[in-house]
Motif scaffolding. Structure first.
Motif, short mmCIF file in Angstrom:
data_model
loop_
_atom_site.label_atom_id
_atom_site.label_comp_id
_atom_site.label_asym_id
_atom_site.label_seq_id
_atom_site.Cartn_x
_atom_site.Cartn_y
_atom_site.Cartn_z
N GLY A 167 5.34 -8.73 -2.22
CA GLY A 167 5.84 -7.73 -3.15
C GLY A 167 5.34 -6.34 -2.81
N ALA A 168 6.08 -5.33 -3.29
CA ALA A 168 5.75 -3.94 -3.00
C ALA A 168 4.40 -3.54 -3.61
CB ALA A 168 6.85 -3.02 -3.52
N GLY A 169 4.01 -4.18 -4.73
CA GLY A 169 2.75 -3.85 -5.37
C GLY A 169 1.56 -4.07 -4.45
N VAL A 170 1.61 -5.13 -3.64
CA VAL A 170 0.53 -5.41 -2.70
C VAL A 170 0.49 -4.34 -1.61
CG1 VAL A 170 -0.35 -7.07 -1.01
CG2 VAL A 170 0.61 -7.89 -3.17
N PHE A 171 1.68 -3.91 -1.16
CA PHE A 171 1.73 -2.86 -0.15
C PHE A 171 1.08 -1.58 -0.66
CE2 PHE A 171 4.16 0.90 1.30
CZ PHE A 171 3.67 0.96 2.60
N PHE A 172 1.42 -1.18 -1.89
CA PHE A 172 0.85 0.05 -2.45
C PHE A 172 -0.65 -0.11 -2.70
CE2 PHE A 172 5.26 1.17 -3.29
CZ PHE A 172 5.26 2.50 -2.92
N ALA A 173 -1.08 -1.32 -3.05
CA ALA A 173 -2.52 -1.56 -3.21
C ALA A 173 -3.23 -1.38 -1.88
CB ALA A 173 -2.77 -2.96 -3.76
N GLY A 174 -2.60 -1.85 -0.80
CA GLY A 174 -3.18 -1.66 0.52
C GLY A 174 -3.26 -0.19 0.91
N CYS A 175 -2.21 0.57 0.58
CA CYS A 175 -2.23 2.01 0.86
C CYS A 175 -3.34 2.69 0.07
CB CYS A 175 -0.87 2.63 0.50
SG CYS A 175 0.46 2.19 1.62
N GLY A 176 -3.52 2.27 -1.17
CA GLY A 176 -4.61 2.81 -1.97
C GLY A 176 -5.97 2.50 -1.37
N ALA A 177 -6.11 1.29 -0.81
CA ALA A 177 -7.37 0.91 -0.17
C ALA A 177 -7.64 1.76 1.06
CB ALA A 177 -7.34 -0.57 0.20
N ILE A 178 -6.60 2.08 1.81
CA ILE A 178 -6.76 2.94 3.00
C ILE A 178 -7.22 4.32 2.58
CG2 ILE A 178 -5.52 4.09 4.87
CD1 ILE A 178 -3.75 1.58 5.07
N SER A 179 -6.61 4.87 1.53
CA SER A 179 -7.02 6.18 1.04
C SER A 179 -8.45 6.14 0.50
CB SER A 179 -6.06 6.66 -0.05
OG SER A 179 -6.30 7.99 -0.40
N LEU A 180 -8.82 5.04 -0.14
CA LEU A 180 -10.19 4.88 -0.64
C LEU A 180 -11.18 4.83 0.52
CD1 LEU A 180 -11.92 4.46 -3.18
CD2 LEU A 180 -11.59 1.99 -2.89
N LEU A 181 -10.77 4.18 1.62
CA LEU A 181 -11.62 4.15 2.81
C LEU A 181 -11.81 5.55 3.37
CD1 LEU A 181 -13.15 2.47 4.92
CD2 LEU A 181 -10.97 2.16 6.13
N ALA A 182 -10.75 6.35 3.36
CA ALA A 182 -10.86 7.74 3.82
C ALA A 182 -11.84 8.52 2.95
CB ALA A 182 -9.49 8.40 3.81
N ALA A 183 -11.77 8.31 1.62
CA ALA A 183 -12.69 8.98 0.71
C ALA A 183 -14.13 8.54 0.97
CB ALA A 183 -12.30 8.68 -0.74
N ALA A 184 -14.33 7.25 1.23
CA ALA A 184 -15.68 6.74 1.51
C ALA A 184 -16.23 7.36 2.79
CB ALA A 184 -15.64 5.22 1.64
N LEU A 185 -15.36 7.53 3.80
CA LEU A 185 -15.80 8.16 5.05
C LEU A 185 -16.20 9.60 4.80
CD1 LEU A 185 -16.16 8.14 8.11
CD2 LEU A 185 -13.71 8.59 8.35
N ALA A 186 -15.45 10.31 3.96
CA ALA A 186 -15.78 11.70 3.63
C ALA A 186 -17.10 11.79 2.88
CB ALA A 186 -14.65 12.32 2.81
N VAL A 187 -17.35 10.86 1.96
CA VAL A 187 -18.59 10.86 1.19
C VAL A 187 -19.78 10.54 2.10
CG1 VAL A 187 -19.87 9.64 -0.61
CG2 VAL A 187 -17.49 10.27 -0.99
N ALA A 188 -19.57 9.65 3.08
CA ALA A 188 -20.66 9.22 3.95
C ALA A 188 -21.06 10.28 4.97
CB ALA A 188 -20.26 7.94 4.67
N ALA A 189 -20.22 11.31 5.14
CA ALA A 189 -20.53 12.37 6.11
C ALA A 189 -21.01 13.61 5.36
CB ALA A 189 -19.28 12.70 6.94
N PRO A 190 -22.32 13.89 5.34
CA PRO A 190 -22.84 15.03 4.57
C PRO A 190 -22.19 16.36 4.96
CG PRO A 190 -24.63 13.61 5.30
CD PRO A 190 -23.40 13.12 5.98
N ALA A 191 -21.93 16.56 6.26
CA ALA A 191 -21.34 17.83 6.70
C ALA A 191 -19.96 18.03 6.11
CB ALA A 191 -21.28 17.87 8.23
N LEU A 192 -19.20 16.95 5.97
CA LEU A 192 -17.86 17.05 5.38
C LEU A 192 -17.95 17.16 3.87
CD1 LEU A 192 -14.82 17.00 5.38
CD2 LEU A 192 -14.88 14.54 5.79
N ARG A 193 -18.82 16.39 3.28
CA ARG A 193 -18.95 16.40 1.82
C ARG A 193 -19.38 17.77 1.31
NH1 ARG A 193 -22.55 12.74 1.62
NH2 ARG A 193 -24.37 13.98 1.03
N ARG A 194 -20.18 18.48 2.08
CA ARG A 194 -20.71 19.78 1.65
C ARG A 194 -19.96 20.97 2.27
NH1 ARG A 194 -26.86 17.99 3.14
NH2 ARG A 194 -27.08 16.32 1.59
#
Length: 413
Positions: free
Chosen positions: A378-405
Motif C-alpha cells: 500500500g501507498a501508506g508504507v511507501f510514504f512511511a519509508g519516505c518519512g524514515a529517509i527524511s528522519l535519517l537526514a535530520a539525524a545526520l544533521a543533528v549528529a554533525a555539530p558543524a551543520l547543526r550550528r
C-alpha cells in the motif's frame, strides 16, 4: 569583463546584477522545460511511446555521467566563462535542430544525437550557472537568493509547459525547439551582462588532469567538517522531497479512489507550499540559526510525509502536502545557501556538481521502489519509508555539530 559585484552591499532582490542573473536563470529553466516537452512529444509521435523513453534517457544519461566533469570544467575556466560558452552551444544546437525540422520530418537520426549533445552540454552548464551566487552577492543574502531562485523554478515549471503546448500546437516541433533556442539566447545575452567577483589564482598554478581535479574536489568535500554531512543530508532529503511528488501522490490517489483530480489537488498543494517557502526567504531580511532550521524542516517533512500515507480524506492529504512543500522547500533553500556560503570558491563548481548529482541521481531510485511497495503493502508504507529517509537526514544533521550550528550571517561555528 568581470569586476566586483558587491562593492556597495545591497539586498539581493534590489541588486540589478543579481536580478540579471536571475532573469537569465529563469529564461534558461523555461527553455529547458519547453525543450524536454518538445523532445518527448516529438519522440512519441515519431518512434512511438515504447521508444520515446529511450530518446529522453539518451539525454538524461550523459547529463548524470558528465555532471562531475562539468564541475571540474567550471572551476578550471571560471563559471562565468563556462556558463556563457555552454549556453551559446545549447542555443546553437537547438536552433539548428529547429531549422532542420522545418524542412525534414523528425526521426531517431536527429532526436537521439540531439538528446545526447544537449545532455552533455547541460552537464557543463548546470554546475557553472549554479556557482554564480557567491560571486554576485554577500553571504548573508545567499538564503534570499536561493528563495528567489526557487520562485524562478516554480514560475518556469508553471509557465513552461503551457507555453510549450501553445508553440507545439501552432508551429509543431520546429516551432517549439525554436522557442527554446530563443530563450537560451535571451539567457546568454543576460549572462554576458552579469558581473562576478574574480577568484584569486594560486601563486603557483598546478597542472592537473581532469581526473586529479575531480579527485581533489571529492576529497575537499569528504574532509570538510560541514560540507561532508551536508552532502549526505541533501542526498537523503531529496529522495524524500522528490519521490512523493513525482509518483507517490498518483499511487495514493489511485489507492484511495480520489482520482486524477485528487492527484492534481495534492500536486498543486505541494507547489503552493514550496512556493510559499521560496517567497518567505525572498522577503526575509536575515536568516538566524540556518543549521537548526534545516533540522526542524527535515523533522517536519518526515512527520508530515509519514502522516500523508495515513490521511483519511483528500482534504487532510492536501493540507499535509502543503506542509511537506513548505518544510521541504525550507530545507532545500537553507542547504543550498549553506553549500554556497561554506565552499571555497576554487571548488564551487565541483561541489555544486556533486550536490546537483545527489539531487538528480538519488531521487529516481525511489521510483521503481514506489510502485512495488504500493502494490505489495500500500501507498501508506511507501510514504512511511519516505518519512524514515527524511528522519535519517535530520539525524545526520543533528549528529554533525558543524551543520547543526551553521550560520549564514557570518562564519559558522
Amino acid at each position: 569583463m568581470t569586476g566586483p559585484a558587491t562593492a556597495v552591499p545591497r539586498p539581493a532582490h534590489r541588486d540589478g546584477n543579481v536580478l540579471r542573473w536571475l532573469a537569465a536563470y529563469t529564461a534558461s529553466v523555461t527553455g529547458d522545460v519547453i525543450y524536454f516537452l518538445a523532445l518527448s512529444w516529438t519522440a512519441t509521435r515519431t518512434v512511438g511511446p515504447s521508444q520515446a523513453g529511450l530518446v529522453v534517457a539518451a539525454g538524461a544519461l550523459p547529463r548524470a555521467v558528465f555532471m562531475l566533469v562539468g564541475g571540474v570544467v567550471a572551476d578550471r575556466f571560471g563559471p562565468r566563462r563556462v556558463a556563457v560558452a555552454s549556453d551559446a552551444t545549447r542555443c546553437l544546437v537547438i536552433l539548428v535542430s529547429a531549422a532542420v525540422l522545418v524542412s525534414t520530418a523528425p526521426g531517431p537520426w536527429l532526436l537521439v544525437p540531439l538528446a545526447l549533445v544537449f545532455g552533455v552540454v547541460d552537464a557543463v552548464f548546470m554546475p557553472a550557472v549554479g556557482a554564480f551566487p557567491p560571486r554576485i552577492t554577500t553571504r548573508d543574502q545567499l538564503a534570499r537568493l536561493q528563495g528567489m531562485r526557487g520562485l524562478s523554478v516554480r514560475l518556469s515549471n508553471s509557465l513552461g509547459p503551457a507555453a510549450g503546448g501553445i508553440v507545439l500546437a501552432a508551429g509543431g516541433a520546429g516551432g517549439a525547439f525554436a522557442a527554446a533556442g530563443l530563450l537560451f539566447a535571451v539567457s546568454l545575452v543576460l549572462l554576458l551582462t552579469v558581473r562576478t567577483v574574480p577568484v584569486p589564482a594560486p601563486a603557483v598554478p598546478e597542472r592537473r588532469t581532469t581526473r586529479q581535479e575531480l579527485g581533489a574536489g571529492l576529497r575537499y568535500v569528504r574532509r570538510h567538517r560541514l560540507l561532508a554531512p551536508l552532502a549526505g543530508v541533501i542526498g537523503l532529503s531529496e529522495m524524500c522531497f522528490s519521490g512523493p511528488v513525482a509518483l507517490g501522490l498518483v499511487l495514493l490517489a489511485d489507492e484511495r479512489g480520489w482520482g486524477a483530480s485528487g492527484t492534481g489537488w495534492m500536486a498543486s498543494a505541494f507547489s503552493i507550499g514550496a512556493g510559499a517557502a521560496a517567497l518567505w526567504f525572498t522577503v526575509l531580511p536575515r536568516v538566524a540559526r540556518a543549521g537548526r532550521g534545516v533540522v526542524v524542516a527535515l523533522l517536519v517533512t518526515a512527520t508530515a510525509t509519514a502522516a500523508l500515507g495515513r490521511a483519511p480524506t483528500l482534504w487532510s492529504a492536501v493540507a499535509l502536502t502543503v506542509l511537506i512543500g513548505l518544510a521541504g522547500g525550507t530545507a532545500v533553500t537553507l542547504t543550498g545557501a549553506l553549500v554556497q556560503a561554506e565552499t571555497d570558491p576554487r571548488y564551487l563548481g565541483r561541489v555544486t556538481s556533486l550536490t546537483t548529482l545527489c539531487t538528480l541521481g538519488l531521487a529516481p531510485a525511489l521510483f521503481p521502489v514506489a510502485g512495488f511497495t504500493a502494490q505489495l503493502w500500500g501507498a501508506g508504507v511507501f510514504f512511511a519509508g519516505c518519512g524514515a529517509i527524511s528522519l535519517l537526514a535530520a539525524a545526520l544533521a543533528v549528529a554533525a555539530p558543524a551543520l547543526r550550528r551553521a550560520e549564514l550571517q557570518g562564519a559558522s561555528v
